[in-house]
Design a protein around this motif. Structure first.
Motif, PDB file in Angstrom:
ATOM      1  N   LEU A   1       0.832  -1.211   0.000  1.00 42.87           N
ATOM      2  CA  LEU A   1       0.000   0.000   0.000  1.00 42.87           C
ATOM      3  C   LEU A   1       0.864   1.259   0.000  1.00 42.87           C
ATOM      4  O   LEU A   1       0.457   2.295  -0.536  1.00 42.87           O
ATOM      5  N   ALA A   2       2.035   1.177   0.589  1.00 44.34           N
ATOM      6  CA  ALA A   2       2.930   2.348   0.640  1.00 44.34           C
ATOM      7  C   ALA A   2       3.715   2.517  -0.653  1.00 44.34           C
ATOM      8  O   ALA A   2       4.249   3.591  -0.923  1.00 44.34           O
ATOM      9  N   ALA A   3       3.792   1.474  -1.453  1.00 51.35           N
ATOM     10  CA  ALA A   3       4.591   1.532  -2.686  1.00 51.35           C
ATOM     11  C   ALA A   3       3.933   2.448  -3.705  1.00 51.35           C
ATOM     12  O   ALA A   3       2.707   2.642  -3.702  1.00 51.35           O
ATOM     13  N   THR A   4       4.754   3.019  -4.571  1.00 48.03           N
ATOM     14  CA  THR A   4       4.248   3.894  -5.628  1.00 48.03           C
ATOM     15  C   THR A   4       4.776   3.482  -6.998  1.00 48.03           C
ATOM     16  O   THR A   4       4.253   3.926  -8.023  1.00 48.03           O
ATOM     17  N   ALA A   5       5.802   2.675  -7.024  1.00 54.48           N
ATOM     18  CA  ALA A   5       6.415   2.288  -8.303  1.00 54.48           C
ATOM     19  C   ALA A   5       5.494   1.337  -9.075  1.00 54.48           C
ATOM     20  O   ALA A   5       4.619   0.702  -8.492  1.00 54.48           O
ATOM     21  N   ASP A   6       5.714   1.230 -10.360  1.00 58.37           N
ATOM     22  CA  ASP A   6       4.913   0.312 -11.183  1.00 58.37           C
ATOM     23  C   ASP A   6       5.154  -1.133 -10.776  1.00 58.37           C
ATOM     24  O   ASP A   6       4.255  -1.966 -10.788  1.00 58.37           O
ATOM     25  N   ILE A   7       6.411  -1.433 -10.478  1.00 51.99           N
ATOM     26  CA  ILE A   7       6.785  -2.808 -10.110  1.00 51.99           C
ATOM     27  C   ILE A   7       7.127  -2.861  -8.635  1.00 51.99           C
ATOM     28  O   ILE A   7       7.835  -1.985  -8.128  1.00 51.99           O
ATOM     29  N   VAL A   8       6.620  -3.889  -7.982  1.00 49.96           N
ATOM     30  CA  VAL A   8       6.925  -4.085  -6.564  1.00 49.96           C
ATOM     31  C   VAL A   8       7.592  -5.455  -6.389  1.00 49.96           C
ATOM     32  O   VAL A   8       7.135  -6.451  -6.957  1.00 49.96           O
ATOM     33  N   CYS A   9       8.679  -5.456  -5.633  1.00 48.30           N
ATOM     34  CA  CYS A   9       9.324  -6.710  -5.259  1.00 48.30           C
ATOM     35  C   CYS A   9       9.137  -6.931  -3.765  1.00 48.30           C
ATOM     36  O   CYS A   9       9.007  -5.975  -3.000  1.00 48.30           O
ATOM     37  N   PHE A  10       9.145  -8.190  -3.366  1.00 49.62           N
ATOM     38  CA  PHE A  10       9.151  -8.550  -1.952  1.00 49.62           C
ATOM     39  C   PHE A  10      10.429  -9.329  -1.672  1.00 49.62           C
ATOM     40  O   PHE A  10      10.873 -10.122  -2.514  1.00 49.62           O
ATOM     41  N   CYS A  11      10.993  -9.091  -0.504  1.00 57.70           N
ATOM     42  CA  CYS A  11      12.187  -9.849  -0.124  1.00 57.70           C
ATOM     43  C   CYS A  11      12.254  -9.901   1.397  1.00 57.70           C
ATOM     44  O   CYS A  11      11.952  -8.907   2.057  1.00 57.70           O
ATOM     45  N   ASP A  12      12.601 -11.059   1.948  1.00 55.27           N
ATOM     46  CA  ASP A  12      12.774 -11.125   3.395  1.00 55.27           C
ATOM     47  C   ASP A  12      13.923 -10.222   3.806  1.00 55.27           C
ATOM     48  O   ASP A  12      14.821  -9.932   3.025  1.00 55.27           O
ATOM     49  N   CYS A  13      13.886  -9.811   5.054  1.00 57.62           N
ATOM     50  CA  CYS A  13      14.827  -8.811   5.549  1.00 57.62           C
ATOM     51  C   CYS A  13      15.851  -9.447   6.475  1.00 57.62           C
ATOM     52  O   CYS A  13      16.381  -8.790   7.352  1.00 57.62           O
ATOM     53  N   ASP A  14      16.107 -10.743   6.275  1.00 52.35           N
ATOM     54  CA  ASP A  14      16.943 -11.467   7.229  1.00 52.35           C
ATOM     55  C   ASP A  14      18.293 -11.893   6.647  1.00 52.35           C
ATOM     56  O   ASP A  14      19.006 -12.706   7.242  1.00 52.35           O
ATOM     57  N   ALA A  15      18.624 -11.381   5.454  1.00 60.33           N
ATOM     58  CA  ALA A  15      19.897 -11.678   4.777  1.00 60.33           C
ATOM     59  C   ALA A  15      19.988 -13.125   4.298  1.00 60.33           C
ATOM     60  O   ALA A  15      21.074 -13.598   3.988  1.00 60.33           O
ATOM     61  N   SER A  16      18.848 -13.828   4.238  1.00 59.74           N
ATOM     62  CA  SER A  16      18.867 -15.185   3.664  1.00 59.74           C
ATOM     63  C   SER A  16      18.789 -15.119   2.143  1.00 59.74           C
ATOM     64  O   SER A  16      19.197 -16.053   1.444  1.00 59.74           O
TER      65      SER A  16
END
Ligand code: GDP
Ligand code: MG
Length: 243
Positions: A77-92
């Motif tokens: 919901l906070a994103a504004t770009a056309d493309i959104v990526c998801f990634c874990d934030c744990d350095a895995s």
């Protein structure tokens, strides 16, 4: 992370759900591709993750409702770009590899790309989590026809299309619901290999019995949802996708 100041609408926003990941954040943010925006969704961390992420140049969103899905969706919901990526934030998982997922979406060849996790060491993926994931991939194949091997958290898709899926799960079922609804909507889905390293810090989901139990419960609920429409989607390795 490199500066994005002269680019008001970066081409890609990266959503990073974050619960006490201060140990991993510097490496994760440093690996965000140049010119892309990192959106760290802080889910009530008590280790200073939010302040650290902000000091490293990330956009920080606060989501008071706990849950992996709640955090991912707040980021979307906070994103504004056309493309959104998801990634874990744990350095895995290495955010520097995200362009290999996002590029086919940017080119309009695919609608959703997932990173298939390939463990780099024996300890990277606990056996029970790996087994559960395999079984889940089998259930997903049966439910959707998508020939995926993993339901990895590293993903790329179009923001507007993701919003259109109207995902309802706010806990561990979110990544599965995204996949099921995308398949029902006839999206072109594919997976590409990504290395999966031992995480930095303590796991909150599959590394604990409680987290695993919640994941199984939430994902089973998603699989019980009726299909929205007949499926005509197929998933295959990148470059060989057909619908
Ligand atoms: N915001 C938020 N993030 C979470 C929650 N649980 C896990 N995470 C984050 O989601 C990602 C995956 O969680 P993790 O503990 O690594 O699960 P695992 O990979 O299954 O062991 C990490 O970036 C966590 O910080 C949660 O309840 N809220
Ligand atoms: Mg993890």
């Amino acid at each position: 992370m490199r500066s994005v100041t002269n680019s008001p609408t970066p081409p890609v926003d990266v959503v990073l759900p974050c619960l006490d990941e201060a140990g991993a954040l510097p490496w994760v943010l440093e690996r965000i591709p140049s010119g892309w925006r990192a959106i760290v969704v802080d889910n009530g961390s008590s280790d200073g993750s939010a302040d650290l992420a902000a000091s490293l140049g990330a956009t920080v969103v606060s989501e008071p409702v706990r849950g992996f899905g709640a955090a991912c969706h707040a980021g979307l919901l906070a994103a504004t770009a056309d493309i959104v990526c998801f990634c874990d934030c744990d350095a895995s998982l290495d955010p520097a590899l995200l362009p290999s997922l996002a590029d086919p979406v940017l080119r309009g060849e695919l609608d959703l790309v997932l990173g298939r996790r390939r463990p780099t060491t024996r300890g990277a993926w606990p056996p029970h989590a790996r087994l559960a994931n395999l079984e889940l991939a089998r259930l997903v194949r049966r439910r959707t026809g998508l020939r995926l091997h993993d339901l990895g958290p590293m993903r790329a898709a179009r923001r507007a299309a993701l919003l259109g899926l109207e995902l309802a799960d706010r806990r561990s079922g979110y990544p599965l619901e995204m996949l099921v609804r995308a398949a029902d909507a006839g999206w072109r889905v594919a997976e590409t290999d990504v290395p999966y390293a031992p995480r930095t810090g303590r796991s909150k989901v599959t590394g604990t019995w409680r987290g695993t139990w919640h994941a199984v419960r939430d994902m089973s609920a998603v699989l019980r949802q009726p299909a929205a429409a007949p499926t005509a989607t197929q998933a295959s390795p990148l470059g060989q996708v057909a619908r």
